[in-house]
Design a protein around this motif. Structure first.
Motif, mmCIF file in Angstrom:
data_model
loop_
_atom_site.group_PDB
_atom_site.id
_atom_site.type_symbol
_atom_site.label_atom_id
_atom_site.label_comp_id
_atom_site.label_asym_id
_atom_site.label_seq_id
_atom_site.Cartn_x
_atom_site.Cartn_y
_atom_site.Cartn_z
ATOM 1 N N HIS A 120 -41.504 -6.391 35.381
ATOM 2 C CA HIS A 120 -40.500 -5.377 35.646
ATOM 3 C C HIS A 120 -40.873 -4.561 36.853
ATOM 4 O O HIS A 120 -42.008 -4.189 37.020
ATOM 5 N N THR A 139 -39.115 0.113 34.236
ATOM 6 C CA THR A 139 -39.648 0.056 32.887
ATOM 7 C C THR A 139 -38.641 -0.592 31.950
ATOM 8 O O THR A 139 -37.442 -0.573 32.199
ATOM 9 N N GLU A 140 -39.163 -1.171 30.904
ATOM 10 C CA GLU A 140 -38.342 -1.773 29.863
ATOM 11 C C GLU A 140 -38.737 -1.137 28.538
ATOM 12 O O GLU A 140 -39.882 -1.238 28.121
ATOM 13 N N MET A 141 -37.786 -0.432 27.919
ATOM 14 C CA MET A 141 -38.062 0.151 26.601
ATOM 15 C C MET A 141 -37.387 -0.723 25.562
ATOM 16 O O MET A 141 -36.234 -1.115 25.725
ATOM 17 N N ILE A 168 -42.930 0.369 25.521
ATOM 18 C CA ILE A 168 -42.527 0.582 26.902
ATOM 19 C C ILE A 168 -43.324 -0.381 27.763
ATOM 20 O O ILE A 168 -44.548 -0.388 27.714
ATOM 21 N N MET A 169 -42.617 -1.237 28.493
ATOM 22 C CA MET A 169 -43.283 -2.177 29.396
ATOM 23 C C MET A 169 -43.004 -1.731 30.825
ATOM 24 O O MET A 169 -41.919 -1.276 31.140
ATOM 25 N N ASN A 170 -43.988 -1.896 31.681
ATOM 26 C CA ASN A 170 -43.721 -1.631 33.099
ATOM 27 C C ASN A 170 -44.354 -2.723 33.946
ATOM 28 O O ASN A 170 -44.772 -3.741 33.414
ATOM 29 N N ASN A 171 -44.407 -2.495 35.241
ATOM 30 C CA ASN A 171 -44.818 -3.593 36.114
ATOM 31 C C ASN A 171 -46.276 -4.031 35.951
ATOM 32 O O ASN A 171 -46.715 -4.971 36.594
ATOM 33 N N VAL A 195 -33.507 -1.293 30.309
ATOM 34 C CA VAL A 195 -34.321 -1.549 31.503
ATOM 35 C C VAL A 195 -33.689 -0.793 32.665
ATOM 36 O O VAL A 195 -32.477 -0.649 32.742
#
Ligand SMILES: [Zn+2]
Lengths: 223, 204
Positions: free
Chosen positions: A150, A153-155, A177-180, A200
């Motif tokens: 990403h 961010t992707e929640m 929470i995902m990020n790069n 996202v």
């Protein structure tokens, strides 16, 4: 069992009314599903309320602005307690009904049709109005999202079922929470698949397999 | 009991800070039951100025702060029947109302210029559910299709594109591996992407 919760500073920011609306929506939905965070929020809010309202220092006497406000308010009618708005408490895919946490129910009416993305992966877009966009994603058993990372961010909140992404396994109610810094490959092996709610803020960037071919052409599809 | 505005006003002036949750709970239940303006004025004169300090900190602007105070206190007036003293103190209840209104205001305030459309977020891959007047089903590019198009590339171009876009190698690495000049790798990549692009357009 829920093992991924919003971190404590985020719960505090949420309780105080200080986080981004999209984050607030996700945390609120998680809190609906998670007794532990619910308790935490109640305690944080009670503390904040205490601090705000039980200050010993007396406030200056009310001025005319307040009197005007007061009489305006008491002129308001009693709220209409009869006939609350009827809302869907679940969403449906292929005859299957998924019960939603309270916070997400009011968004069912702004949820679009299901689309098949690829293989056993389904998506339904949700228009959150001022907050932006979200998606319900459903992975059938064996379904997977091509490996991606990403820019933003992707929640994600697991609404039903379980999935894994090569980093961990996530159960119903889990919030991530995902990020790069993350590169992940979500997939579900649960018999009933997995329904997640996700927000996202930037396009996904596919990192592996044939899906990488999509990146240089992405502009062609953004129409 | 007859309560005129002038009487209320006098009472507001004489109200001392009340920190007793029980007393406030009592006022709320009287408001819920009788729409008692006098009880509300007690609640109002205690909470409204204190809410303002929270609101000012949150909104950073006097007008918005007072809007938040007014909306919050209006909710207290109209929804006092929803207050449940077993679930928490009046302070916490009112704080939560203010917090929720703050989120609403934050939402409306936000500049949505940088709005991204959801189609952009989950690029293509998209195959719409059959819709009565949906004709584009065949024209949607899917992962499977792009796979097929990819397979139709000339062998040499395919090799290069696969190494770069699928395996994630650099052009130099590919040149070394295949033992061909870097320029050749570059031109094959460019040709392959051009070709794919045309095929995708034709497909459309
Ligand atoms: Zn939790």
């Amino acid at each position: 069992m829920i093992s991924f919760h919003p971190n404590f500073p985020d719960l505090q920011a949420f309780s105080a009314g200080n986080c981004e609306p999209a984050m607030a929506l996700m945390i609120s939905a998680h809190v609906d599903m998670c007794p532990q965070c619910q308790q935490d929020c109640i305690e944080i809010q009670a503390e904040m309320a205490d601090e705000l309202f039980t200050q010993r220092s007396s406030t200056p006497p009310l001025d005319s602005q307040y009197y005007a406000m007061l009489s305006k308010i008491t002129d308001l009618p009693v709220s209409n307690t009869t006939a609350p708005e009827v809302i869907n408490t679940s969403i449906e895919l292929d005859g299957k009904f998924f019960e939603l946490p309270r916070t997400l129910r009011r968004h069912v009416k702004n949820t679009g049709n299901w689309s098949r993305l690829v293989g056993k992966l389904w998506q339904a877009p949700v228009d959150l109005g001022d907050i932006g966009k979200a998606n319900f994603m459903y992975m059938e058993k064996g379904g997977r999202v091509p490996e991606h990372t990403h820019k933003g961010t992707e929640m994600t909140l697991v609404v039903d079922g379980q999935y894994g992404d090569g980093i961990a396994k996530y159960d119903c109610g889990d919030f991530t929470i995902m990020n790069n810094t993350h590169n992940h490959l979500p997939h579900s092996e649960a018999d009933d698949g997995c329904l997640v709610f996700t927000i996202v803020d930037q396009p996904l960037h596919f990192t592996a397999g044939i899906a990488r071919l999509l990146n240089p052409f992405s502009h062609l599809f953004f129409k | 009991m007859l309560v005129g505005i002038s009487l209320e006003t006098k009472q507001i002036n004489s109200v001392k800070p009340i920190e007793c949750a029980e007393e406030m709970s009592e006022y709320l239940s009287i408001i819920a039951r009788d729409r008692c303006k006098r009880s509300f004025s007690k609640i109002f004169s205690y909470f409204a100025p204190r809410l303002r300090s929270y609101a000012l900190k949150q909104m950073g602007n006097e007008a918005l702060a007072m809007e938040l105070v007014q909306d919050t206190m209006s909710n207290v007036w109209q929804k006092s029947h929803l207050f449940n003293s077993e679930k928490g103190s009046p302070s916490t209840w009112i704080f939560t109302i203010a917090r929720n209104i703050r989120f609403d205001m934050l939402r409306k305030q936000r500049n949505r210029k940088e709005d991204v459309c959801s189609d952009d977020l989950w690029p293509i891959l998209c195959e719409q559910t059959p819709d009565a007047n949906e004709v584009s089903l065949d024209h949607q590019v899917t992962m499977d299709e792009i796979g097929v198009l990819f397979e139709s590339l000339p062998e040499k171009q395919k090799l290069v594109v696969e190494a770069i876009y699928i395996d994630g190698k650099s052009q130099q690495e590919v040149a070394n591996e295949l033992d061909i000049p870097l320029g050749t790798v570059k031109s094959r990549t460019r040709l392959a992407l051009q070709r794919l692009k045309e095929m995708l357009k034709d497909n459309d």
